[in-house]
Design a protein around this motif. Structure first.
Motif, PDB file in Angstrom:
ATOM      1  N   ALA A 119       0.839  -1.206   0.000  1.00  0.00           N
ATOM      2  CA  ALA A 119       0.000   0.000   0.000  1.00  0.00           C
ATOM      3  C   ALA A 119       0.872   1.253   0.000  1.00  0.00           C
TER       4      ALA A 119
ATOM      5  N   MET B 116       2.418   1.637  -3.425  1.00  0.00           N
ATOM      6  CA  MET B 116       1.406   2.065  -4.378  1.00  0.00           C
ATOM      7  C   MET B 116       1.106   3.557  -4.198  1.00  0.00           C
ATOM      8  N   ALA B 117       0.982   3.996  -2.952  1.00  0.00           N
ATOM      9  CA  ALA B 117       0.729   5.413  -2.674  1.00  0.00           C
ATOM     10  C   ALA B 117       1.876   6.270  -3.207  1.00  0.00           C
TER      11      ALA B 117
ATOM     12  N   VAL C 284      -3.390  11.367  -2.766  1.00  0.00           N
ATOM     13  CA  VAL C 284      -3.704  10.037  -2.242  1.00  0.00           C
ATOM     14  C   VAL C 284      -4.035  10.111  -0.764  1.00  0.00           C
TER      15      VAL C 284
ATOM     16  N   THR D 187      -4.634   7.291   2.224  1.00  0.00           N
ATOM     17  CA  THR D 187      -4.566   5.875   2.575  1.00  0.00           C
ATOM     18  C   THR D 187      -5.332   5.658   3.869  1.00  0.00           C
TER      19      THR D 187
ATOM     20  N   TYR E  11     -11.886   1.074  -9.701  1.00  0.00           N
ATOM     21  CA  TYR E  11     -11.272   0.381  -8.567  1.00  0.00           C
ATOM     22  C   TYR E  11     -10.535  -0.854  -9.035  1.00  0.00           C
TER      23      TYR E  11
ATOM     24  N   ARG F 167      -7.751  -0.119  -4.395  1.00  0.00           N
ATOM     25  CA  ARG F 167      -7.352   1.177  -4.947  1.00  0.00           C
ATOM     26  C   ARG F 167      -8.561   1.771  -5.674  1.00  0.00           C
TER      27      ARG F 167
ATOM     28  N   THR G 109      -9.856   5.119  -7.714  1.00  0.00           N
ATOM     29  CA  THR G 109      -9.228   6.238  -8.413  1.00  0.00           C
ATOM     30  C   THR G 109     -10.226   7.033  -9.247  1.00  0.00           C
TER      31      THR G 109
ATOM     32  N   ALA H  34      -6.858   9.461  -5.530  1.00  0.00           N
ATOM     33  CA  ALA H  34      -6.917   8.036  -5.217  1.00  0.00           C
ATOM     34  C   ALA H  34      -7.109   7.842  -3.717  1.00  0.00           C
TER      35      ALA H  34
ATOM     36  N   LEU I 275      -6.715   4.556  -1.007  1.00  0.00           N
ATOM     37  CA  LEU I 275      -6.287   3.180  -0.795  1.00  0.00           C
ATOM     38  C   LEU I 275      -6.921   2.686   0.498  1.00  0.00           C
TER      39      LEU I 275
END
Length: 156
Positions: free
Chosen positions: A17, A20-21, A31, A33, A78, A94, A96, A103, A105
């Motif tokens: 995660a 990805m962020a 983003v 999270t 997603y 995810r 978006t 985004a 998460l």
């Protein structure tokens, strides 16, 4: 999700995660999270159409940033990344909006046995929802997913 031996499944999920962020941010995305302290699989009540799914209990640290992002983004796309280990299911979702460069998460874990009633409902209805709430029950986000098999291995 990749598998790095030596790291717990939860640790791997968190690491992925974070990576990805970082990738999304470097691509110009805003983003948020949500690292859920608890994820509850909520089966629908009789006649309930949307109050079922995975309920992510979010930390207070996203109480302002998540609603602000949701207000300006649709988050209609997603992708689900999951890892089933023993009786546990580790999930990274995810959400978006490419046009808004936004985004979210969702990161959490649930026991597969506790999710069985939800899996049955998702199988029958062909949808599942993700809900993000604070501990006091304040709903920050609700999203409908038209592919419940992406969440639950039993539906593949």
């Amino acid at each position: 999700m990749s598998d790095d031996s030596g790291t717990s499944p939860w640790g791997q999920t968190l690491q992925e995660a974070n990576e990805m962020a970082d990738r999304l941010r470097s691509g110009g995305y805003d983003v948020v999270t949500v690292r859920a302290g608890h994820v509850a699989p909520l089966a629908p009540a009789e006649g309930d159409d949307d109050r079922f799914g995975l309920v992510y209990v979010a930390p207070d640290s996203v109480a302002e940033s998540l609603p602000a992002l949701v207000e300006r983004a649709d988050l209609d796309e997603y992708e689900v990344f999951r890892r089933a280990v023993g009786g546990d299911l580790f999930v990274l979702v995810r959400l978006t909006d490419a046009d808004a460069r936004a985004a979210v998460l969702l990161v959490g874990a649930v026991t597969r046995a506790s999710a069985e009633p939800l899996v049955d409902a998702a199988r029958q209805r062909g949808v599942v929802h993700s809900h993000v709430e604070l501990l006091d029950g304040t709903r920050l986000l609700s999203v409908r997913h038209d592919d419940p098999a992406a969440f639950f291995p039993a539906l593949e």
